[in-house]
Write an enzyme that holds these catalytic residues in place. Structure first.
Site, PDB file in Angstrom:
ATOM      1  N   CYS A   1     -11.631 -14.706 -10.387  1.00 21.76           N
ATOM      2  CA  CYS A   1     -11.170 -13.726  -9.256  1.00 21.76           C
ATOM      3  C   CYS A   1     -12.490 -13.143  -8.664  1.00 21.76           C
ATOM      4  O   CYS A   1     -12.457 -13.155  -7.288  1.00 21.76           O
ATOM      5  CB  CYS A   1     -10.562 -12.344 -10.074  1.00 21.76           C
ATOM      6  SG  CYS A   1     -10.332 -11.034  -8.891  1.00 21.76           S
TER       7      CYS A   1
ATOM      8  N   CYS B   1      -9.737 -14.003  -5.985  1.00 27.16           N
ATOM      9  CA  CYS B   1      -9.204 -12.892  -5.213  1.00 27.16           C
ATOM     10  C   CYS B   1     -10.190 -12.226  -4.175  1.00 27.16           C
ATOM     11  O   CYS B   1      -9.792 -11.966  -3.095  1.00 27.16           O
ATOM     12  CB  CYS B   1      -8.820 -11.568  -6.013  1.00 27.16           C
ATOM     13  SG  CYS B   1      -8.175 -12.261  -7.694  1.00 27.16           S
TER      14      CYS B   1
ATOM     15  N   LYS C   1     -11.619 -14.774  -1.492  1.00 32.68           N
ATOM     16  CA  LYS C   1     -10.348 -15.286  -0.676  1.00 32.68           C
ATOM     17  C   LYS C   1     -10.033 -13.965   0.449  1.00 32.68           C
ATOM     18  O   LYS C   1      -9.554 -14.403   1.472  1.00 32.68           O
ATOM     19  CB  LYS C   1      -9.166 -15.635  -1.584  1.00 32.68           C
ATOM     20  CG  LYS C   1      -7.789 -15.926  -1.141  1.00 32.68           C
ATOM     21  CD  LYS C   1      -7.138 -14.569  -0.950  1.00 32.68           C
ATOM     22  CE  LYS C   1      -6.606 -14.095  -2.172  1.00 32.68           C
ATOM     23  NZ  LYS C   1      -5.916 -14.596  -3.084  1.00 32.68           N
TER      24      LYS C   1
ATOM     25  N   TYR D   1       0.715 -19.719  -3.783  1.00 33.62           N
ATOM     26  CA  TYR D   1       0.242 -18.845  -2.939  1.00 33.62           C
ATOM     27  C   TYR D   1      -1.378 -19.202  -2.402  1.00 33.62           C
ATOM     28  O   TYR D   1      -1.681 -18.716  -1.420  1.00 33.62           O
ATOM     29  CB  TYR D   1       0.122 -17.553  -3.677  1.00 33.62           C
ATOM     30  CG  TYR D   1      -0.797 -17.489  -4.915  1.00 33.62           C
ATOM     31  CD1 TYR D   1      -2.203 -16.883  -4.720  1.00 33.62           C
ATOM     32  CD2 TYR D   1      -0.295 -17.785  -6.114  1.00 33.62           C
ATOM     33  CE1 TYR D   1      -3.126 -16.815  -5.860  1.00 33.62           C
ATOM     34  CE2 TYR D   1      -1.281 -17.726  -7.138  1.00 33.62           C
ATOM     35  CZ  TYR D   1      -2.532 -17.214  -7.124  1.00 33.62           C
ATOM     36  OH  TYR D   1      -3.243 -17.339  -8.002  1.00 33.62           O
TER      37      TYR D   1
ATOM     38  N   GLU E   1      -2.118 -19.204   1.533  1.00 34.73           N
ATOM     39  CA  GLU E   1      -3.295 -18.374   1.735  1.00 34.73           C
ATOM     40  C   GLU E   1      -4.306 -18.971   2.472  1.00 34.73           C
ATOM     41  O   GLU E   1      -4.882 -18.689   3.675  1.00 34.73           O
ATOM     42  CB  GLU E   1      -3.809 -17.598   0.629  1.00 34.73           C
ATOM     43  CG  GLU E   1      -2.936 -16.641   0.038  1.00 34.73           C
ATOM     44  CD  GLU E   1      -3.284 -16.035  -1.189  1.00 34.73           C
ATOM     45  OE1 GLU E   1      -2.965 -14.742  -1.500  1.00 34.73           O
ATOM     46  OE2 GLU E   1      -4.211 -16.633  -1.994  1.00 34.73           O
TER      47      GLU E   1
ATOM     48  N   HIS F   1       7.069   8.216   9.873  1.00 36.70           N
ATOM     49  CA  HIS F   1       7.455   7.678  11.184  1.00 36.70           C
ATOM     50  C   HIS F   1       6.179   7.874  12.359  1.00 36.70           C
ATOM     51  O   HIS F   1       5.462   8.761  12.351  1.00 36.70           O
ATOM     52  CB  HIS F   1       8.803   8.210  11.822  1.00 36.70           C
ATOM     53  CG  HIS F   1       9.163   7.655  13.111  1.00 36.70           C
ATOM     54  ND1 HIS F   1       9.771   6.502  13.176  1.00 36.70           N
ATOM     55  CD2 HIS F   1       9.049   8.055  14.322  1.00 36.70           C
ATOM     56  CE1 HIS F   1      10.216   6.173  14.452  1.00 36.70           C
ATOM     57  NE2 HIS F   1       9.744   7.223  15.141  1.00 36.70           N
TER      58      HIS F   1
ATOM     59  N   GLU G   1       8.686   2.968   6.452  1.00 36.00           N
ATOM     60  CA  GLU G   1       9.857   3.732   6.179  1.00 36.00           C
ATOM     61  C   GLU G   1      11.032   3.224   6.391  1.00 36.00           C
ATOM     62  O   GLU G   1      12.167   3.605   5.909  1.00 36.00           O
ATOM     63  CB  GLU G   1       9.742   4.692   7.646  1.00 36.00           C
ATOM     64  CG  GLU G   1      10.206   4.047   8.943  1.00 36.00           C
ATOM     65  CD  GLU G   1       9.997   4.954   9.943  1.00 36.00           C
ATOM     66  OE1 GLU G   1      10.630   5.959   9.879  1.00 36.00           O
ATOM     67  OE2 GLU G   1       9.431   4.770  11.126  1.00 36.00           O
TER      68      GLU G   1
END
Length: 450
Positions: free
Chosen positions: A43, A48, A51, A178, A182, A436, A441
């Site tokens: 990682c 992670c 990346k 993934y 990515e 909003h 939302e």
């Protein structure tokens, strides 16, 4: 335990191993940890963190040029320097390595820099020196897997991509997980011509099917050459780079071939067989619900167990194990409703069941979904569509799954993951007032099932 050198000896100083070592020491255990490569594991060093830094870098072209003009900004000539990005990334990783070293030292954990191997259920050897331990933890993670393809020696993986000296002008990315998705976005955003191929009919197997299909469409709109049902026959080095023959009969000419075709548990040559530890056909250490192997003194967490291969999950498993062994509080890791993100472009956020999983588990499900062009894009030329989806059990009204493709999907999903974990119902979603104007939302304003 006093007859042994250590109460716990950890093999592998990745995120999970370090967390377990620190917590165990804080609970009063005598703890040692061995690492042969780099502190922080995949990682921190080749996963992670670097990346995500590269994902940030790849956003600037779209933000500064495609979006800025619509908001009145005139951006002058600009250029990107790959070497600067890599150098700055390396500096940050070195800083994090130092932090991990300090965390271990501060917790009273003894660090051995070297390769560890299990001699027997209570003995670990590091560089010729043997250490006795009441408990042994294997947290060695996983490693990129390369298939047997002619010319595969010319390909790189996610290990090497972070240290390329030059940015390729053309790249072929092989894989549909993934990592592949990515890096297709990263290279494209930085100006590289990208072709991505996957052997199956649709990438990101295991994710919700609507999410997968939506993302494929958005990626293609950005200009990435995305091909499914396609694989590599052979890779040939040429004077101009590499010529790659594909199973669809075509050939692509590129400067770099990157394979992201999965990872395998890093369990070879650890002495597991000598200690009698059972592994499966992939090399994953088989553990029970408390992360204990069939040998009571040997435990395993993280990717080497091939359960849920995410850094926060490995950390969670490490915390549970330290409490089980040294805090008098047996804890089982919980692997359901784990939130996750894919930092594709646009990104994915997901928590809970996919529609396919929900239909297997429940007699009936209601599906709520929304597709829209985000407010930001109304003043730009961008036609990117955000996709959001809720999966609900109509009998209990509980929200079983939440999925999103769009800007800030990971950040949005993290908050909703708390609600999913707490068993929130659709009625509770509906009664929550939305903020909003935000994309988030939409998750509390969907009223009509599909």
């Amino acid at each position: 335990m006093a007859d042994r050198d250590w109460d716990l000896f950890v093999i592998g100083a990745g995120s999970g191993g370090v967390r377990c070592a620190r917590f165990s020491a804080q609970f009063g255990a005598r703890v040692a940890i061995a690492e042969e490569r780099y502190l922080g594991g995949t990682c921190v060093n080749v996963g992670c963190i670097p990346k995500k830094l590269m994902v940030y870098a790849s956003h600037y072209t779209e933000e500064a040029h495609d979006a800025a003009a619509g908001f009145g900004w005139k951006v002058g000539d600009s250029s990107f320097d790959w070497s600067t990005l890599i150098a700055n990334k390396n500096s940050e990783i070195e800083r994090l390595n130092g932090i991990y070293d300090g965390l271990l030292d501060g917790a009273g954990v003894t660090l051995f820099n070297g390769r560890a191997r299990i001699v027997d259920p209570h003995t670990v050897e590091v560089d010729g020196q043997q250490h006795s331990a009441e408990n042994i933890l294997v947290s060695t993670g996983s490693w990129p897997n390369l298939p047997d393809v002619p010319g595969i020696e010319h390909a790189i993986t996610s290990n090497e991509v972070f240290y390329l000296e030059e940015q390729p002008k053309r790249v072929l990315i092989v894989g549909g997980g993934y990592i592949a998705v990515e890096f297709a976005g990263i290279f494209h955003g930085l100006g590289t011509e990208v072709t991505q191929i996957y052997r199956g009919p649709l990438f990101l197997r295991g994710f919700d099917d609507d999410v997968r299909a939506h993302l494929a469409g958005e990626i293609r709109k950005k200009g990435i050459d995305l091909r499914f049902d396609t694989n590599v026959n052979a890779i040939e080095k040429t004077s101009q780079g590499y010529s790659v023959a594909l199973t669809d009969g075509s050939t692509v000419e590129v400067d770099q071939v990157m394979y992201a075709t999965g990872r395998v548990p890093l369990s070879k040559d650890l002495g597991l067989e000598d200690a009698g530890v059972e592994v499966n056909s992939k090399g994953a250490i088989l553990v029970d619900e408390y992360s204990r192997s069939n040998v009571p003194s040997i435990h395993a967490i993280g990717d080497v167990t091939d359960r849920v291969n995410l850094t926060p999950v490995a950390i969670h498993e490490g915390v549970c194990l330290s409490n089980t062994l040294f805090n008098g509080t047996p804890m089982k890791p919980v692997h359901r409703d784990v939130p996750a993100a894919v930092f594709s472009q646009p990104p994915i956020g997901t928590v809970g069941l996919t529609e396919a999983q929900a239909r297997e588990e429940y007699a009936d499900v209601d599906i709520y979904e929304s597709r829209f062009r985000a407010l930001k894009h109304t003043l730009t030329k961008g036609d990117e569509q955000t996709y959001m989806k809720l999966i609900v059990d109509p009998k209990s009204d509980r929200v079983l799954g939440l999925h999103m493709v769009g800007p800030d999907a990971g950040e949005i999903t993290q908050g909703f993951a708390v609600a999913i974990k707490c068993g929130a119902t659709k009625a509770q979603f509906d009664s929550t007032i939305g903020i909003h104007p935000t994309s988030a939302e939409e998750f509390v304003t969907m009223r009509t099932p599909r």
